[in-house]
Write an enzyme that holds these catalytic residues in place. Sequence first.
Site, PDB file in Angstrom:
ATOM      1  CE1 TYR A  72       0.910  -0.256   4.571  1.00 49.10           C
ATOM      2  CE2 TYR A  72      -0.124   1.783   4.347  1.00 49.10           C
ATOM      3  CZ  TYR A  72       0.627   0.810   5.278  1.00 49.10           C
ATOM      4  OH  TYR A  72       1.214   1.119   6.186  1.00 49.10           O
ATOM      5  CE  LYS A 127       2.864   3.382   3.443  1.00 51.77           C
ATOM      6  NZ  LYS A 127       3.260   3.522   4.835  1.00 51.77           N
ATOM      7  CG  LEU A 186       8.321   2.763   4.435  1.00 50.35           C
ATOM      8  CD1 LEU A 186       7.823   1.413   3.543  1.00 50.35           C
ATOM      9  CD2 LEU A 186       7.018   3.514   4.786  1.00 50.35           C
TER      10      LEU A 186
END
Length: 293
Positions: free
Chosen positions: A38, A153, A210
């Site tokens: 996502y 992600k 991330l």
Amino acid sequence: MTDSVNQQIVYLNGSYLPMMESQISTQDRGFLFGDGVYEVIPVYQGKLFRFDAHIQRLKNSLQATSITNPFNDSEWLEMLENLVAKHDWQDQYIYLQVTRGVQMQRDHLPADCLTPTIYAYTNPLKPVVDNIIQNGIKVVSLDDIRWLRCDIKATTLLPNVMMKLAAKSQGADDAILITREGNISEGTASNTFIVKDGNLITPPNSNEILPGITRMVIESIAAEHNIPMIEKNITLDDLNSADEIWLSSSTKEALPVTQLNGQAVGSGKPGALWLQMREHYQQHKQKFIESQL
Ligand code: PDD
């Protein structure tokens, strides 16, 4: 056009429809395996902020997981701009979810040629509440219980949920995570910065964090304003002795952390460099909005 959250319009597999009417298969691999990725994209005055960087990260996540990318960049942009235009909110944040798709026969091994499920929805993006701006947030440090591909992600957020619950049970707003090697990775849904002796320090990108787009924006603002910024590993000792601690994300920008494990961070109030960055960040957004007119 709508201004009520209850009448939100979403995009699902080629159609725009009310959220209440959107449904996916129980055999979707996103549901059964958490087999999906996502993105979260902020929108200022109708314009998608750092779209290129978000789409590049989405493409990296899709490629790393061998999920087919169903759209090219301009198709993604068109679909998301259409979704944004269906809502009256000036500022929004989009959740874009792509799963590997529906597979009737359950198998860990994905079947060939599945059609990805594409789902996107948008919410009003509200400014961070005054109490946080004035007083900051409380965090605890927790062991990072996630996997070794945190650069993807992934929709599989169970460890993040568990760590957020653990933080809450300790009376904190969030957690800063410590890797098995004893370094800070990030927050449960944010990147981490510390300020020490005037230097802004953040862990380098790796498989353990991330690559945050807000982190990248902060980095470019720091360069523009001659704020010394260093990427290096941060230990719990570094965190304990930091003058300031920040968390960053697309929905919260940079947030000041004023309490760590029950102890005040610096003066116990949002720090001077954070205040400066907040100002620069608002100006940066304003310039972006003006550049889109
Ligand atoms: N989270 N690290 C993690 C684990 C995150 O989930 C996020 C964002 C970030 C910051 O990335 P960015 O600056 O690109 O938003 C770092 C979003 C907001 C979420 O999952 O809701």
